[in-house]
Design a protein around this motif. Structure first.
Motif, mmCIF file in Angstrom:
data_model
loop_
_atom_site.group_PDB
_atom_site.id
_atom_site.type_symbol
_atom_site.label_atom_id
_atom_site.label_comp_id
_atom_site.label_asym_id
_atom_site.label_seq_id
_atom_site.Cartn_x
_atom_site.Cartn_y
_atom_site.Cartn_z
ATOM 1 N N LYS A 289 0.824 -1.206 0.000
ATOM 2 C CA LYS A 289 0.000 0.000 0.000
ATOM 3 C C LYS A 289 0.862 1.263 0.000
ATOM 4 N N TYR B 196 2.940 0.495 -4.277
ATOM 5 C CA TYR B 196 1.572 0.460 -4.773
ATOM 6 C C TYR B 196 1.507 0.709 -6.283
ATOM 7 N N PHE C 166 -7.147 2.730 -9.422
ATOM 8 C CA PHE C 166 -6.142 1.868 -8.822
ATOM 9 C C PHE C 166 -4.752 2.296 -9.263
ATOM 10 N N GLN D 11 0.127 -2.081 -8.945
ATOM 11 C CA GLN D 11 -1.071 -1.768 -9.723
ATOM 12 C C GLN D 11 -0.753 -1.694 -11.215
#
Lengths: 598, 375
Positions: free
Chosen positions: B219, B223, B252, B227
C-alpha cells in the motif's frame, strides 16, 4: 574486427528493448490470466448482507424472539491513514461518536494491519445521525448493518428451550457454504435445532469500487431471504403459570414438563432457575457470568433434557404394566406387603413402616407400597423390567434433536460392563421402586405417562407446532409421529390408570393435594433417595442431601389432554412438595382456561 | 506552392515523421481514456498541444536551419540555467516538487527545455573539439552538465536529471572518448554511489527498495508498481478494449495519464499493441541514430545521436518502470505522456532531426561513412 562504438550502442539499445518485450510477454501472455483475476478482485467487491432471521412464536402466536437491525461503525485503515492524522482522527471520533481510539486500533490504522476494523458496535440513534450529517468528512468510514436478536420478556420463561444465537466458528463456515462469519447462527436450543429453518439466505451485492473503497456502481444484487418463522408447541401462558408457581413455591431448583399425550407436543417445559436470555446473548459481565456458572442450583443446565436423577416411585406405574402384561399378577392379585422385605440377610424397607397389608396393584400404586413392588419385581425379573422400560422409550432418544441426554437404564450387561459386577436380586428389588442404578431425565418421566394414557402409542416428542414456509407461503405443521405401539391389554392399562387415580382420590392416596384441581386427574408421587439410608439419618439439613421430589400426572382423567411431570431437585417429598406444585399449576391452568389443546 | 510542399515532404525522412505523428495522435486517445472518467478536459489540452506540436515539427523541418543553433547554443545554455534558477524562486509547487513556471496559459517545465538544450550544447561542444575527445574536454563537458543536473535534482526530480545526463554520456561515448576513461568514470560513479544513497530522499530510497521487493509494502511506495503490473498483465493478448481498463478507470493506477500512461495502454490494448509501441520507439530511435551516422556534418550528427539516445533511454526507463523492472522515477513517456513542455520539446527535436536530414539531403551530400570513422 575493430570495436565499433556505434554498433555497440545500437546493440545495447536493441538488447535492452528485447528485455522490455520479454517482460511484456511474461506479464501479459504467461501471467496474463493471473493478473486478470487479481484485477477483477481489485475492483469488484462482494458485500454480503445478512438476512433477517425468522421469528419465534409460541403455539398461539405470542412473539418470543425477533431480529432488529443495528449499526456498527467500520473503518478501512488504509483509507483512513491516507486522509487523517491520528490526532485529528481521535478528535473526530471522540466528538462524533464518543469513541476513544485505543492504542491497538491506532496501531492497526498506522501500520494498516487489517483490511477493516469495527470502531463501535450497536450505534445509538445520535451516532447514526452524526454519521449521515458528517459523512462528507468521514473518508474510509461506513456503517455496517448487523442484525441483532431480541428476546421478548416472555422468552425468559423458557431460556433453555429457546437457546441463543452467535457467530459461527471458522470450521462451521467451512462446513456450511450457506453461512459466513457474520451470519448469526443458533448456538443452542430451538435457535440451534431449527437453525436451518430460522436462518434465511444471505443477500449478495457485487459492487464496483475504486482504490479508495468508494462504491461506483452495483453490478448485480441478490436480495437476502428472510428466515422462516417458527411456532413452538409451547403455550407461553402455561409456561408462565408454571414458572410463577415454581417460583412462589420457594424451591430453588427443578423441572416441570407438560405435554399433550395424544400428539406428544411439549406444551411447557421449565428448567428452574432460569436466566435472562437477552443479557446472556449480548454478553455478561465477568461477575454475572461467574455468578451463573458458580450457582449451585445450576441455572445454565437444562434440567428437563439433561439432568439425570433416580425416578423413585414414579417408576411404579411402568413396573405395574410390565407385571400385568407378563402375567406375573392380574389386576385382582393381592399380595401381602409388610413393613419390610428380606432377601437373605438384606432387608428392604417400606417407606411406610406400618406396611400395606393384602393389596392389589391399584392399591399398591395408591399407597406407593414398596414391599408390594419388591415382590412383584423379583417375580418379574430385571430382564422384563428392562424390556418394558425400553419399550416405553426411556433411555432412547425419541427425538434426538431435542433430547440431549436420556435415562441410564441398568440391566445385567450394563452392570457387568460399567461396574464389572454381576446382577444381584437386591438390584432388581431396588430397580422395582425406581431406585438403584436407574436415573432418568425429567423429560423421560413423561414417557412413563404418555403411553399409559394414550393406549400404548410411543410418539416422537415435538417442540414445535410448525413453521411458516416463506417460499411456499404456507404454514407447515408437524403431524404426530408414531414410533411404535406397545401392545397392552385395555384392562391392564385401566387398572394402572385407576391406581394413579387413587393416588389423588383414594383414602390412602399420596397426592391428595390434587383433589383441589377442578377436573378429575390422576398421578403418581415419587421420592427418590439421593444418598443411602444411613447418610440420610444425619437429617435433611443440607439441601443437596435431601431426596428428590417427583410427581407425574395426567388430566382430565377420562380424556387426558395433559401429561405432566414435576421434579423438585432435593425437594424432599413427592407427595408433600411435587404434588402440591402440580396441583397449583393445574388449578390455575384449568381455571384460566389455558388448556385448549386442539 | 502545393507542389513545393509535396516535393519537400518527399525529401524528409518518412519513418521518423510518421512514427512521431502516429505517437502524437495515439496519445490523445489514451489521455482521453485515462482521464475522461474524472470529467477532466486534459485531452482537450492535449489536442491543442498536439496540433501545436505538429506545426512545430513542420516549421522546424522546413523553415529553420539547425546550423544556427551551433552559434547560439552557449546562450541557450545560459537561458536554460536561468530558467532553472528562476523556477527555484517563482516555481509552482505540485506534489511537493517545484518544477514549473506558471505562464498563465501554460505551465513551463524548464527541466524539459534544458534536456534539449543540453543536446545542442553537447553536440556543439563535441563537434568543435578535436576528436577523439580529450580528458580535459570531457571534464569541461561534465562540469557544464552537472550544473543543470544539480539544479534539476534538487527540484527534486531525479528522473529528469538522469535523462539530462544519459544522452550526453552516449554522445561522449560515440565521440570516441577513451574507453578506459569511461570505465574509470563508471567506477568512480559506483564508488560514490553509497554517498549518493545517503543523500537520497526517503521516498527515493523507498522506490528503489520497492522495485527489489514490491510485495513488502503493497500500500506504500510499491503500490504504483503492483497496480501497474496488474493493469498491464490483465490486458493479456488483446487488451480489455479501449476505455475498458478497470485498473485505470477505478483509480487503482495513479498518475495514469502521465508517467503510467503505458500501463493504461497495456491494459486496454494488450500485448499486440504494447509490443508494437515498444517496437516503434526502438525503430524511431535507431532510425535517428542511422540518420546521424550518414551525416558528414559533425554538429548535425551529434544532435541526432543525442536525440536518438534521449528517445531510446527515456522510453526504455519509462516503460521499464511501468513493467516494474526499474525504479519509479518521474520520467514521462516521449510523445504519449500528458505534459505540454515535454511534447513540444520532443516535437522540436523531431523537427530538428528532420531538418538536419532535409538540409543535408538538399545539399545532396555523398555518404562518407567510411571516411569519418566511428564518430
Amino acid at each position: 574486427m575493430k570495436f565499433n562504438r556505434f554498433y555497440f550502442l545500437i546493440t545495447v539499445i536493441f538488447l535492452v528493448y528485447l528485455i522490455l518485450v520479454g517482460r511484456l510477454f511474461y506479464l501479459q501472455i504467461i501471467k496474463g490470466q493471473y493478473y486478470a483475476e487479481i484485477s477483477n478482485r481489485n475492483y469488484i467487491k462482494i458485500f454480503e448482507s445478512n438476512p433477517p432471521r425468522g421469528k419465534i412464536y409460541d403455539r398461539n402466536g405470542v412473539l418470543l424472539a425477533y431480529d432488529v437491525p443495528t449499526f456498527d461503525l467500520i473503518a478501512f485503515p488504509y483509507i483512513v491513514k491516507e486522509n487523517y492524522k491520528i490526532e485529528d482522527l481521535k478528535v473526530i471520533l471522540k466528538n462524533l461518536f464518543e469513541i476513544d481510539l485505543d492504542e491497538k486500533n491506532q496501531n492497526i490504522i498506522k501500520k494498516n494491519l487489517l483490511p477493516k476494523i469495527t470502531l463501535k458496535k450497536n450505534l445509538n440513534q445520535k451516532d447514526v445521525e452524526n454519521f449521515y450529517n458528517y459523512s462528507y468528512m468521514l473518508k474510509g468510514f461506513y456503517l455496517e448493518v448487523v442484525p441483532k436478536r431480541v428476546y421478548t420478556p416472555e422468552a425468559n420463561y423458557l431460556p433453555h428451550i429457546i437457546g441463543y444465537v452467535g457467530y459461527p466458528t471458522k470450521e462451521e463456515v467451512e462446513k456450511n457454504p450457506d453461512i459466513t462469519l457474520s451470519t448469526l447462527v443458533g448456538k443452542s436450543g430451538i435457535e440451534k435445532i431449527y437453525d436451518h429453518i430460522l436462518r434465511g439466505k444471505a443477500g449478495q451485492k457485487a459492487v464496483l469500487v475504486d482504490a479508495f473503497g468508494r462504491q461506483k456502481k452495483i453490478l448485480w444484487e441478490k436480495d437476502p431471504q428472510k428466515g422462516n418463522d417458527i411456532y413452538l408447541s409451547i403455550d407461553i401462558r402455561l409456561q408462565k403459570i408454571i414458572y410463577e408457581t415454581f417460583k412462589s413455591s420457594g424451591h430453588k431448583s427443578g423441572a416441570v414438563v407438560i405435554v399433550d399425550p395424544n400428539s406428544y407436543q411439549i406444551l411447557a417445559a421449565l428448567s428452574y432457575p432460569t436466566y435472562d436470555l437477552q443479557k446472556f446473548y449480548e454478553g455478561l459481565k465477568l461477575e454475572e457470568w461467574q455468578a451463573l456458572t458458580g450457582d449451585k442450583y445450576t441455572p445454565l443446565v437444562d434440567k428437563v433434557f439433561s439432568g439425570r436423577y433416580p425416578p423413585g416411585s414414579i417408576y411404579k406405574p411402568l413396573v405395574s404394566i410390565a407385571a400385568l402384561e407378563e402375567g406375573v399378577i392380574t389386576p385382582e392379585t393381592r399380595i401381602l406387603s409388610g413393613s419390610e422385605f428380606s432377601i437373605g440377610k438384606y432387608k428392604y424397607r417400606n417407606w411406610n413402616k406400618a406396611g400395606c397389608g393384602y393389596i392389589n396393584v391399584a392399591q399398591a400404586l395408591e399407597m406407593s407400597c414398596d414391599t408390594f413392588y419388591y415382590q412383584v419385581g423379583l417375580k418379574l425379573g430385571v430382564d422384563d423390567i428392562y424390556k418394558y422400560t425400553k419399550l416405553f422409550g426411556i433411555g432412547e432418544k425419541l427425538n434426538p434433536e431435542i433430547e440431549k441426554k436420556v435415562a441410564i437404564v441398568p440391566n445385567r450387561e450394563w452392570k457387568k460392563k460399567v461396574l464389572k459386577q454381576p446382577w444381584f436380586h437386591g438390584d432388581t428389588v431396588n430397580l422395582s421402586i425406581g431406585q438403584g442404578y436407574l436415573s432418568i431425565t425429567p423429560f423421560d418421566a413423561t414417557k412413563i405417562v404418555v403411553p399409559i394414557v394414550n393406549g400404548g402409542k410411543v410418539l416422537k416428542p415435538q417442540i414445535i407446532k410448525g413453521y411458516y414456509d416463506n417460499k411456499k407461503q404456507m404454514f407447515v405443521s408437524l403431524n404426530p409421529e408414531v414410533i411404535r405401539v406397545i401392545k397392552m391389554k385395555k384392562w391392564n392399562l385401566d387398572t394402572v390408570r385407576y391406581g394413579m387415580y387413587l393416588v389423588v382420590y383414594g383414602p390412602q392416596g399420596t397426592a391428595k393435594a390434587l383433589k383441589s384441581v377442578p377436573v378429575k386427574n390422576a398421578g403418581k408421587t415419587g421420592t427418590a433417595q439421593v444418598y443411602t439410608y444411613l447418610t440420610r439419618q444425619k437429617k435433611h439439613s443440607k439441601w443437596d442431601l435431601r431426596d428428590h421430589a417427583w410427581f407425574i400426572s395426567f388430566a382430565p382423567y377420562e380424556d387426558p389432554k395433559l401429561a405432566g411431570v414435576v421434579f423438585v431437585e432435593h425437594g424432599e417429598s413427592g407427595g408433600g412438595v411435587a404434588a402440591p406444585l402440580m396441583a397449583n399449576i393445574l388449578k390455575r391452568a384449568f381455571k384460566e382456561g389455558v388448556v385448549d389443546v386442539k | 506552392m502545393k507542389e513545393l510542399i509535396f516535393e519537400k515532404l518527399k525529401k524528409i525522412d518518412v519513418i521518423v515523421f510518421f512514427i512521431a505523428l502516429f505517437l502524437i495522435i495515439f496519445s490523445i486517445f489514451n489521455i482521453y481514456s485515462a482521464s475522461y472518467h474524472e470529467f477532466s478536459n486534459l485531452y482537450i489540452k492535449q489536442i491543442i498541444f498536439a496540433v501545436f506540436s505538429f506545426f512545430i515539427i513542420l516549421t522546424t523541418t522546413f523553415l529553420f536551419d539547425y546550423r544556427w543553433l551551433s552559434s547560439v547554443s552557449f546562450y541557450l545554455y545560459g537561458l536554460g540555467i536561468f530558467l532553472l534558477v528562476l523556477v527555484k524562486f517563482i516555481g509552482t509547487t505540485i506534489l511537493g516538487a517545484k518544477r514549473w513556471i506558471n505562464l498563465g496559459f501554460f505551465q513551463l517545465q524548464p527541466s524539459e527545455v534544458m534536456k534539449s538544450i543540453m543536446i545542442f550544447f553537447s553536440a556543439n561542444y563535441i563537434s568543435s573539439s578535436k576528436l577523439p575527445l580529450s580528458f580535459k574536454d570531457f571534464l569541461k563537458l561534465m562540469l557544464f552538465s552537472s550544473i543543470p543536473f544539480v539544479l534539476i535534482y534538487t527540484q527534486p526530480d531525479l528522473g529528469s536529471g538522469i535523462m539530462l545526463l544519459l544522452p550526453v554520456f552516449a554522445m561522449v561515448f560515440l565521440a570516441g572518448f577513451k574507453l578506459r576513461y569511461i570505465i574509470g568514470f563508471a567506477l568512480v560513479l559506483v564508488l560514490i554511489s553509497p554517498l549518493v544513497w545517503t543523500h537520497l530522499k526517503d521516498y527515493q530510497k523507498n522506490r528503489i527498495i520497492a522495485i527489489l521487493n514490491p510485495e513488502a509494502d503493497p500500500k506504500g511506495t510499491a503500490y504504483h508498481i503492483i497496480q501497474s503490473k496488474i493493469a498491464i498483465g490483465s490486458g493479456m493478448l488483446t487488451g480489455k478494449g479501449y476505455l475498458q481498463g478497470s485498473q485505470s478507470k477505478y483509480y487503482f493506477l495513479p498518475e495514469q495519464h502521465t508517467d503510467f500512461i503505458f500501463a493504461t495502454i497495456g491494459e486496454e490494448w494488450g500485448f499486440v499493441v504494447s509490443f508494437l509501441l515498444v517496437s516503434l520507439y526502438l525503430v524511431l530511435s535507431l532510425r535517428i541514430f542511422f540518420i546521424g551516422r550518414q551525416l558528414k556534418d559533425m554538429f548535425g550528427k551529434f544532435i541526432c545521436y543525442g536525440v536518438a539516445s534521449l528517445i531510446a533511454f527515456q522510453s526504455f526507463i519509462n516503460i521499464a518502470m511501468n513493467l516494474a523492472i526499474a525504479p519509479v522515477v518521474g520520467v514521462p513517456l516521449p510523445f504519449l505522456s500528458y505534459g505540454g513542455t515535454a511534447l513540444i520539446m520532443f516535437s522540436f527535436l523531431i523537427g530538428l532531426v528532420l531538418n538536419i536530414s532535409y538540409i543535408n539531403s538538399k545539399q545532396s551530400f555523398q555518404l562518407y561513412t567510411e571516411n569519418i570513422g566511428d564518430y
